[in-house]
Design an enzyme around this catalytic site. Sequence first.
Site, PDB file in Angstrom:
ATOM      1  CD  GLU A 301      -2.869   1.153   0.108  1.00  0.00           C
ATOM      2  OE1 GLU A 301      -2.690   1.982  -0.824  1.00  0.00           O
ATOM      3  OE2 GLU A 301      -3.775   0.316   0.113  1.00  0.00           O
ATOM      4  CG  ASP A 305      -1.030   4.831  -1.215  1.00  0.00           C
ATOM      5  OD1 ASP A 305      -1.671   4.399  -2.197  1.00  0.00           O
ATOM      6  OD2 ASP A 305      -1.390   4.651  -0.041  1.00  0.00           O
ATOM      7  CB  SER A 550      -4.986   1.023  -3.105  1.00  0.00           C
ATOM      8  OG  SER A 550      -5.763   0.394  -2.133  1.00  0.00           O
TER       9      SER A 550
END
Length: 635
Positions: A301, A305, A550
């Site tokens: 994650e 990002d 995401s």
Amino acid sequence: MLALIPLTVAGLVTAQTLSPLVQHSKRHQHPGGWSRMRRHAPDAVLPLRFGLSQPNVDMNTLEELLNDVSHPESPNYGMHWSPARVAEHFAPSDEAVHAVTSWIRENGFAAERVHVSRTKGWVKLNASVAETEALLRTEYHVYMHESSGQEHVACEAYNLPAHIVPHVELIQPTIDFDSILPKRSASTSTKIALGQPGAGTVSPKMTTTMPAIFSDSVANCDNEITPACLRALYGLYYLPVATADNSYGIVEYTPQAYVPADLDMFAKAFGPSLVHARPTLVSIDGGVVQQTMKSFDYDGESSLDLEYAMNLVTASQNITLYQVGDLQIGASFNNFLDALDGAFCSFEGGDDPDNDSIYPDTAPGGYQGWDCGTTKPANVISTSYGYNEADLSPAYAARQCAEYAKLGLMGVTFLFSSGDNGVAGNSGQCLYADGSPYTYGTIFNPSFPSTCPFVTAVGATQVNYGAKVTDPESACQQVIYSGGGFSNYFAIPDYQKGAVGNYLAATPPPYDGEVYNKTGMSRAYPDISANGANYVVAIDDQFALVFGTSASTPVVGAILTMINDARLAKGKSTIGFINPAIYAPGFRGAFNDIVSGTNPGCGTSGFTAVKGFDPVTGLGTPSFPKLLEAWLKLE
């Protein structure tokens, strides 16, 4: 019901008879996987928190206040509030404090047992179960979770005198049933700490590892998404010039963490000027970029990002990393909001011990502080995490949603991933008719905070196999499905009524009201979308293909950050809460309309992407040049 209460406690309720009792809140069922075991011990102590009603926090009033500074036709567009003005405007009244504390004391509690928070947001009282049952005219039971063995204390309903009801928003602990479980259960969608692997409705999915050889060509974007593909898809060719005044924040929840070597590996392939560049770490409640646990579940994650956010805003614009929660107990959205707004720490009772991590953390090595109003919010904040709306009580969700509205008043743009399971929730679970989640449920299960009308929810699209980067995208149909649908908690905001009304009139979904909220009067999501398929990401010293909302959310955040840069360079305000603007006529045509694909789940094909707004991809994907032009026209 209270016949077993000792006479010394029963005497406490006499003052309540001066005002008729009113049922303040009721839970109609407990979540799947929990069973009621026994009455709670009468001498056990409950840490009661009475969340005082704050003025101006009903949804209609909040929307009016936000429209005043966020709607492009408002003469006050962009005139965002100061934190001090926000705190003053929403502070509970002296009347509320006096009414609640007087009522408690009139029921036999000594004055020294009743405490009021500094910001007047809550009243705290430690009371025995017997005292609490007499005060609230209820019964407390102990529940047990079938697979974990964890116990939870709750009542099914409670009552208040009629003259107290207007002054109390909620009381904890009472009906809320959102215990953080120590391990995941296949039989319930009850959440676990956000940063733990598999938590929430949104988490990136990896399909395969890849060789570390790439080019800047956009000829292969149907198989591999790179920063060059995203720039070509959305026209993001812009060099920032007002970076000192601008800010972009990425939120991660410990133990999720990026690996510095992975940032450099990605930078060498796609942005050499970013080699050795790092985000500015803002640690909240002991948040650390841990390097002990390494795998896609822990690194995927944060790496996704940051690698794309940093690349798309270029090396000139710094990224703020909000790392939230210590390694011992983690954190929730409310813990992050506490750090942004000190008043929120006590708003409506403060953090819920069954729902949020409570600091100081008394565990060995735990964070011994409590970050409350310690952090300045960035202009744009991207969050790739989410829960199921049904896992939270309406009061809890409304409390958090109101805080996003307050931050919007201050000029903050809040983005949330809409979910990766189509119309289903966490792990593809749906709802039963009684509202409880289960694997074989048939009712659509919306995502939160995406359903809050004061955030911008971001869905996912894809470049279809065999298509060119210049061809229209479709809703994501690979590995994940764009989360979307209609809230069961929040009414439709004014800015959405036209778009949603047109959608329902022109292409009504083929489901009855037993499958989803088809009243046409509830908040629809997502608002917008971006590509969420086949991202090339450096994770643990190798490249991998990653999928998810995401991915799409930080990309939208980067685009909006560059729009802020252009406005700031011309002496204008940041764009703040964007929804009233993007749904307005002046922004028509500023998004690439997505007209193919669905978001299946719950035994259905879900909704269908159609011309105009739809609850699969929202208004569509951003066209940076058109959005920039539209926002630069506004003062």
